[in-house]
Design a protein around this motif. Structure first.
Motif, PDB file in Angstrom:
ATOM      1  N   LEU A  70       6.813  61.575   4.635  1.00 15.10           N
ATOM      2  CA  LEU A  70       7.314  60.427   3.677  1.00 15.10           C
ATOM      3  C   LEU A  70       8.573  60.823   3.269  1.00 15.10           C
ATOM      4  CD1 LEU A  70       6.905  57.962   2.092  1.00 15.10           C
ATOM      5  CD2 LEU A  70       5.988  59.598   0.213  1.00 15.10           C
ATOM      6  N   VAL A  71       8.801  62.181   3.046  1.00 18.80           N
ATOM      7  CA  VAL A  71      10.136  62.693   2.593  1.00 18.80           C
ATOM      8  C   VAL A  71      11.308  62.693   3.774  1.00 18.80           C
ATOM      9  CG1 VAL A  71      11.474  64.504   1.841  1.00 18.80           C
ATOM     10  CG2 VAL A  71       9.379  63.928   0.731  1.00 18.80           C
ATOM     11  N   LEU A  72      10.614  63.109   4.853  1.00 19.71           N
ATOM     12  CA  LEU A  72      11.433  62.735   6.026  1.00 19.71           C
ATOM     13  C   LEU A  72      11.953  61.303   6.373  1.00 19.71           C
ATOM     14  CD1 LEU A  72       9.936  65.455   8.721  1.00 19.71           C
ATOM     15  CD2 LEU A  72      12.101  65.669   7.255  1.00 19.71           C
ATOM     16  N   GLY A  73      10.982  60.510   6.117  1.00 23.46           N
ATOM     17  CA  GLY A  73      11.151  59.187   6.549  1.00 23.46           C
ATOM     18  C   GLY A  73      12.495  58.619   5.599  1.00 23.46           C
ATOM     19  N   TYR A  74      12.393  58.949   4.256  1.00 21.58           N
ATOM     20  CA  TYR A  74      13.327  58.795   3.332  1.00 21.58           C
ATOM     21  C   TYR A  74      14.875  59.020   3.675  1.00 21.58           C
ATOM     22  CZ  TYR A  74      10.643  56.512  -0.378  1.00 21.58           C
ATOM     23  OH  TYR A  74       9.592  55.484  -0.877  1.00 21.58           O
ATOM     24  N   ILE A  75      14.677  60.414   4.132  1.00 24.60           N
ATOM     25  CA  ILE A  75      16.014  61.070   4.610  1.00 24.60           C
ATOM     26  C   ILE A  75      16.349  60.419   5.866  1.00 24.60           C
ATOM     27  CG2 ILE A  75      17.012  63.190   5.746  1.00 24.60           C
ATOM     28  CD1 ILE A  75      14.867  64.795   3.981  1.00 24.60           C
ATOM     29  N   GLN A  76      15.497  60.106   6.893  1.00 26.37           N
ATOM     30  CA  GLN A  76      16.014  59.474   8.226  1.00 26.37           C
ATOM     31  C   GLN A  76      16.506  58.044   7.799  1.00 26.37           C
ATOM     32  OE1 GLN A  76      16.162  60.556  11.134  1.00 26.37           O
ATOM     33  NE2 GLN A  76      16.500  58.776  12.107  1.00 26.37           N
ATOM     34  N   GLN A  77      15.951  57.304   6.878  1.00 30.78           N
ATOM     35  CA  GLN A  77      16.458  56.110   6.446  1.00 30.78           C
ATOM     36  C   GLN A  77      17.751  55.996   5.923  1.00 30.78           C
ATOM     37  OE1 GLN A  77      13.970  54.094   3.591  1.00 30.78           O
ATOM     38  NE2 GLN A  77      15.007  52.096   3.752  1.00 30.78           N
ATOM     39  N   GLY A  78      17.910  57.239   4.870  1.00 32.98           N
ATOM     40  CA  GLY A  78      19.456  57.245   4.232  1.00 32.98           C
ATOM     41  C   GLY A  78      20.295  57.715   5.714  1.00 32.98           C
ATOM     42  N   ARG A  79      19.787  58.603   6.349  1.00 32.91           N
ATOM     43  CA  ARG A  79      20.948  58.709   7.765  1.00 32.91           C
ATOM     44  C   ARG A  79      21.285  57.697   8.458  1.00 32.91           C
ATOM     45  NH1 ARG A  79      18.303  63.085  11.434  1.00 32.91           N
ATOM     46  NH2 ARG A  79      18.348  64.233   9.439  1.00 32.91           N
ATOM     47  N   GLU A  80      20.215  56.614   8.579  1.00 31.69           N
ATOM     48  CA  GLU A  80      20.456  55.445   9.397  1.00 31.69           C
ATOM     49  C   GLU A  80      21.326  54.812   8.734  1.00 31.69           C
ATOM     50  OE1 GLU A  80      16.660  53.985  10.529  1.00 31.69           O
ATOM     51  OE2 GLU A  80      16.224  55.445  11.952  1.00 31.69           O
ATOM     52  N   LEU A  81      21.303  54.616   7.336  1.00 29.58           N
ATOM     53  CA  LEU A  81      22.172  53.691   6.612  1.00 29.58           C
ATOM     54  C   LEU A  81      23.487  54.173   6.815  1.00 29.58           C
ATOM     55  CD1 LEU A  81      19.753  53.081   3.553  1.00 29.58           C
ATOM     56  CD2 LEU A  81      20.554  51.369   5.352  1.00 29.58           C
ATOM     57  N   LYS A  82      23.710  55.578   6.368  1.00 31.02           N
ATOM     58  CA  LYS A  82      24.988  55.945   6.631  1.00 31.02           C
ATOM     59  C   LYS A  82      25.657  55.824   7.999  1.00 31.02           C
ATOM     60  CE  LYS A  82      27.483  60.685   5.743  1.00 31.02           C
ATOM     61  NZ  LYS A  82      28.360  60.199   6.994  1.00 31.02           N
ATOM     62  N   ILE A  83      24.804  56.030   9.136  1.00 32.67           N
ATOM     63  CA  ILE A  83      25.191  55.461  10.616  1.00 32.67           C
ATOM     64  C   ILE A  83      25.857  54.213  10.517  1.00 32.67           C
ATOM     65  CG2 ILE A  83      24.709  55.401  12.794  1.00 32.67           C
ATOM     66  CD1 ILE A  83      22.880  57.957  12.533  1.00 32.67           C
ATOM     67  N   SER A  84      24.835  53.207  10.073  1.00 32.26           N
ATOM     68  CA  SER A  84      25.219  52.081   9.772  1.00 32.26           C
ATOM     69  C   SER A  84      26.427  51.462   8.985  1.00 32.26           C
ATOM     70  CB  SER A  84      24.052  50.891   9.292  1.00 32.26           C
ATOM     71  OG  SER A  84      23.063  51.010   9.996  1.00 32.26           O
ATOM     72  N   SER A  85      26.598  52.394   7.921  1.00 35.06           N
ATOM     73  CA  SER A  85      27.827  52.282   7.023  1.00 35.06           C
ATOM     74  C   SER A  85      29.075  52.471   7.726  1.00 35.06           C
ATOM     75  CB  SER A  85      27.695  53.112   5.660  1.00 35.06           C
ATOM     76  OG  SER A  85      28.918  52.956   4.975  1.00 35.06           O
ATOM     77  N   ASP A  86      28.908  53.714   8.461  1.00 32.92           N
ATOM     78  CA  ASP A  86      30.000  54.225   9.136  1.00 32.92           C
ATOM     79  C   ASP A  86      30.415  53.301  10.322  1.00 32.92           C
ATOM     80  OD1 ASP A  86      30.195  56.423   7.524  1.00 32.92           O
ATOM     81  OD2 ASP A  86      29.111  57.644   9.039  1.00 32.92           O
ATOM     82  N   ALA A  87      29.357  52.934  10.944  1.00 35.68           N
ATOM     83  CA  ALA A  87      29.779  51.881  12.084  1.00 35.68           C
ATOM     84  C   ALA A  87      30.420  50.560  11.650  1.00 35.68           C
ATOM     85  CB  ALA A  87      28.449  51.496  12.738  1.00 35.68           C
TER      86      ALA A  87
END
Length: 231
Positions: A70-87
């Motif tokens: 569950l924690v890893l899911g939140y981390i992964q979601q934050g990482r994907e959001l950061k990648i989307s924001s950078d894109a």
């Protein structure tokens, strides 16, 4: 000694290159494998447990793993959001750069169009040819000559002190063509007139040029001086 330093540096780089998912997957496999081994070693006690006890055991065994993912899911979601924001930021920067390029292109095209329109302007010269008596009336004789490109729809307008006289149409002006015309009521000790020459260029756009005419009189007679306004 150097060989060992290189080896441990390589190992440290290898360990750091692993992502969280890799570590979580291996930890989960080891954890579940250990739990299965422990429950297999105490299988006799396991089969004697009641259903609610089995549920509590399952929650206790698999709860940490579930919480970990569950924690890893939140981390992964934050990482994907950061990648989307950078894109999105990269796309915004590219869009801004594209807009700047299009703006520069439009400005260059407009500048080229202005140069083209300016190249179509006729080069007019106004000359005073002296006074001439026609049917008992003294008129001022002028000539206008075109050293530039062709223009038509030529109209001459004389004004003085915000009083504009009726317009006078002229024939089209080809290059090196001279057109003569007469103007009246230009006498006085000192007078300043504006002669506006309106025309239509080859592009079809209307334009004009203005000449300042200074008329003075002294003991030697009338003096006429012409100055063309910049355009």
């Amino acid at each position: 000694m150097k060989h060992y330093r290189d080896y441990w540096a390589h190992q440290a780089k290898w360990w750091c290159s692993r992502n969280l998912e890799w570590w979580a997957a291996h930890f989960t496999a080891l954890y579940i494998g250990g739990a299965i081994l422990i429950m297999g070693a105490r299988f006799d006690e396991l089969i004697t447990l009641e259903l609610n006890a089995i549920g509590d055991l399952s929650a206790g065994v698999f709860g940490p793993v579930a919480f970990l993912w569950l924690v890893l899911g939140y981390i992964q979601q934050g990482r994907e959001l950061k990648i989307s924001s950078d894109a999105l930021q990269m796309q915004a920067a590219e869009l801004k750069e594209s807009v700047e390029q299009q703006k520069a292109l439009v400005e260059a095209q407009q500048e080229n169009l202005r140069h083209y329109e300016r190249s179509l302007e006729p080069l007019l010269e106004l000359k005073y040819m002296g006074a001439q008596e026609i049917e008992g009336e003294w008129l001022e004789n002028f000539e206008i000559r075109n050293f530039g490109t062709y223009c038509d729809g030529v109209v001459v307008r004389l004004s003085s002190d915000e009083v504009e006289k009726p317009p006078m149409p002229l024939e089209p002006l080809h290059k090196d063509v001279v057109r003569g015309f007469f103007l009246s009521d230009m006498s006085g000790v000192f007078q300043k007139f504006e002669l506006t020459v309106q025309y239509r260029k080859l592009s079809g756009l209307a334009s004009f040029q203005i000449f300042d005419i200074f008329v003075t009189e002294d003991y030697e007679g009338q003096n006429v001086r012409i100055k063309k306004q910049p355009f």
